[in-house]
Every structure is written in C-alpha cells, then in structure tokens.
Design an enzyme around this catalytic site. Structure first.
Site, PDB file in Angstrom:
ATOM      1  N   GLU A 237       0.825  -1.208   0.000  1.00  0.00           N
ATOM      2  CA  GLU A 237       0.000   0.000   0.000  1.00  0.00           C
ATOM      3  C   GLU A 237       0.860   1.259   0.000  1.00  0.00           C
ATOM      4  O   GLU A 237       0.544   2.244  -0.672  1.00  0.00           O
ATOM      5  CB  GLU A 237      -0.934   0.003   1.216  1.00  0.00           C
ATOM      6  CG  GLU A 237      -1.908  -1.161   1.248  1.00  0.00           C
ATOM      7  CD  GLU A 237      -1.389  -2.352   2.028  1.00  0.00           C
ATOM      8  OE1 GLU A 237      -2.208  -3.121   2.531  1.00  0.00           O
ATOM      9  OE2 GLU A 237      -0.141  -2.503   2.129  1.00  0.00           O
TER      10      GLU A 237
ATOM     11  N   ALA B 100      14.466 -42.957  -8.707  1.00  0.00           N
ATOM     12  CA  ALA B 100      15.836 -43.220  -9.151  1.00  0.00           C
ATOM     13  C   ALA B 100      15.969 -44.671  -9.581  1.00  0.00           C
ATOM     14  O   ALA B 100      15.116 -45.514  -9.274  1.00  0.00           O
ATOM     15  CB  ALA B 100      16.831 -42.917  -8.024  1.00  0.00           C
TER      16      ALA B 100
ATOM     17  N   GLU C  12      12.797 -30.719  -1.305  1.00  0.00           N
ATOM     18  CA  GLU C  12      13.159 -31.323  -2.591  1.00  0.00           C
ATOM     19  C   GLU C  12      13.724 -32.737  -2.482  1.00  0.00           C
ATOM     20  O   GLU C  12      14.078 -33.325  -3.498  1.00  0.00           O
ATOM     21  CB  GLU C  12      14.147 -30.405  -3.333  1.00  0.00           C
ATOM     22  CG  GLU C  12      13.509 -29.145  -3.876  1.00  0.00           C
ATOM     23  CD  GLU C  12      14.189 -28.628  -5.131  1.00  0.00           C
ATOM     24  OE1 GLU C  12      14.972 -29.378  -5.744  1.00  0.00           O
ATOM     25  OE2 GLU C  12      13.934 -27.467  -5.500  1.00  0.00           O
TER      26      GLU C  12
END
Length: 317
Positions: A46, A157, A246
């Site tokens: 603002e 994997a 991650e």
C-alpha cells in the site's frame, strides 16, 4: 483486484516474514498506483502504491489483497494511517489480516476516518496467493511443498540411485520458478552427500531470487546451510512463509509421516524404471481407508514431455 493479487503473487518468496500483498489504486477509471510488498517485507504494498499515486489517491478507490496493517514499526508507519492521510474514497480489501496486531483494526481505522471499506472481493484467489503467510499465521509454521520427479511407475531413481535427469528441461525450468517463489529449500543429508545440490535459481533474470538452503540432518552443520534436526523444527522458522522440500525419499517420508506437507508437486516423466528407488517409505497409515480423502487434486498440465500433478492437503479450516 485481480491486478492487485497478481502483483502480490509475483512477490511471493521475497516478502517474508511479511505477507506478499499487492495493491492497486484507481482514479477516474485509470490505474494511478501499483505496489507489491518489497523484498524483506518493507515498504508494504500500500505504501508503494500510495507513493506512486501521490495526490491522485484522494477520492480514489484502492484495492488491496490484504487488510492494511494497523501497527507501527521502526521500519515504517502503519498502512492504515497512510491511507487515512491519503484520503481515498473507498478501499476494497480481499482478506482480513489474521495477524493479531491488525486483525480488523486496520479496517476499523479506515471506517472511522469516513472511508468506505468493502471486504471479500477476490478472497479465494488472495488466500491462495498468500497461502504461505496464512499457513504460518494459522499453524505457526511455513506452508510446506514437497517436490518429486517421478517415473510413470512412481520411482525417483534407478536401483543404483542414479536420478539425473528423470524429468525434462521444461519441468526443470518450472522447478526453478517454484524455487524463485519460495523462502527456503530443504533436502536431507543423503541428497546433500550424493548430489551436492546447489538449490539455486538458474532462470535468466531471476538468479538473485535464490532462496535460503536448509539441511535436515542429525549431524554437524554445513557452512552456507541452515540446519533442521527434525521435521518439527519447521515450527521455529518464524521468518519463512514458504518452504520447498526437494528430497530425498527419507526426507519426504519424514515430513509426510508428521503430516506437515501441505502441497505436493509431482513432475511425472513418461518413463518406466521398473525396479528402482521408491518415492516414499512408511508414512503412518494402517489401511487404504485411512489414505482416502486426505489429498485433493489441483493443477495439472503438460510441461514439455512431462506432466505436472499438484495435490493439496485437505485440512479442517
């Protein structure tokens, strides 16, 4: 309001510990001021928009994605006071601020000054744009997103541990964009030792948006990395709105078992690995019935050859 929310969304990952607010000021049908919360949380959206609009704020309509703050800070005055001084005719607020230092007081201050205030326009979109801040206000911890790159058969994997690269370039670019809009990225010690991840943002023009890095480990600290000894340590991250986890599998499992994951991003590659490393271990569920109703499918889209799947944790409000 859509413009204000978009401005705030673009600031996600840069405003913590403050919310990523957006603000637009309209006078005589023309946008005369725009603002978003600046890096580090100040100036507020603002204040930026009012400074741009200048004298044209008087009698204007101001749109803000979150209630203007009502508390003074050594870093700047309360936005509700700035608005009273600028004297817009109307202020449209998407969401009331849950911060107890404001929590309705900003709105009441504006009304007391004779400014018309409407609340609720664009509330759902504003809540999604500031989900990290709202999660921290509600649960006392960041919103936690778990990112996984998986094969069709759910492997992260090969049996040897090789996982570079499961997903393609477009999916990896999207991950970097997610990184740019998060405050901190976390991996486990195993991922750190096996992959030596940089966890930075490698998109042109956004290199400076790389977030802080954290390591989930019971071992020694690592230079340049913050340390969490358990998933419950997220409750001490008072200056983090959005945390991106991650990997790897043990870390993902640990956060899921503690029911701390709010959002899952799956980058699904069109490959079948067969025997390989699974994405999760035991997460505390005893039966299939316990697994249903916990996750809601959200966004889904193609990213080059891959597919993005987004899932949101269903929690009681």
């Amino acid at each position: 309001m859509a413009e204000a929310i978009g401005l705030g969304l673009a600031a996600r990952g840069r405003s913590a510990p403050n919310p990523n607010v957006g603000c637009v000021i309209v006078s005589d049908g023309e946008i005369v001021g725009r603002g978003a919360t600046q890096p580090g949380g100040r100036p507020h959206a603002e204040a930026v928009a009012l400074a741009e609009a200048g004298a044209r704020s008087k009698g204007a309509t101001l749109f803000t994605s979150l209630e203007p703050c009502a508390h003074d800070s050594e870093r700047g005055p309360a936005c509700s006071d700035l608005m009273v001084e600028a004297a817009p005719a109307r202020v449209i607020v998407a969401l009331q601020d849950p911060d107890p230092r404001t929590a309705g007081q900003g709105i009441e201050r504006l009304k007391a000054a004779g400014i018309t205030v409407d609340v609720g326009c664009g509330a759902a979109a504003a809540a999604e744009s500031m989900a990290g801040y709202l999660t921290r206000m509600t649960f006392g911890r960041p919103r936690i997103t778990l990112k996984l790159a998986l094969s069709i058969d759910g492997k992260i994997a090969m049996p040897s541990g090789t996982s570079k690269w499961i997903s393609g370039e477009d999916a990896r670019a999207h991950v970097h964009l997610e990184r740019a809009h998060t405050d901190m990225i976390l991996v486990g010690r195993g991922t750190y030792l096996a992959d030596a991840p940089r966890l930075d943002v490698r998109l042109p023009g956004l290199e400076d948006w790389s977030p802080r890095r954290a390591l989930l480990t019971r071992g020694d600290a690592v230079d340049g990395w913050e340390t969490l000894h358990s998933p419950q340590d997220v409750y001490r991250l008072h200056d983090v709105n959005d945390l991106l986890v991650e990997g790897g599998s043990a870390t993902a499992t640990a956060f899921l078992a503690e029911d701390l994951v709010d959002r899952i991003l799956i980058y699904r590659a069109p490959i079948i690995v067969g025997e390989g490393k699974s994405s999760f271990g035991y997460v505390g569920l005893e039966g299939i019935a316990d697994a249903h109703g916990r996750w809601r499918a959200g966004d889904g889209r193609a990213l080059g050859v891959d597919r993005l799947e987004v899932y949101e944790r269903v929690r009681e409000s």
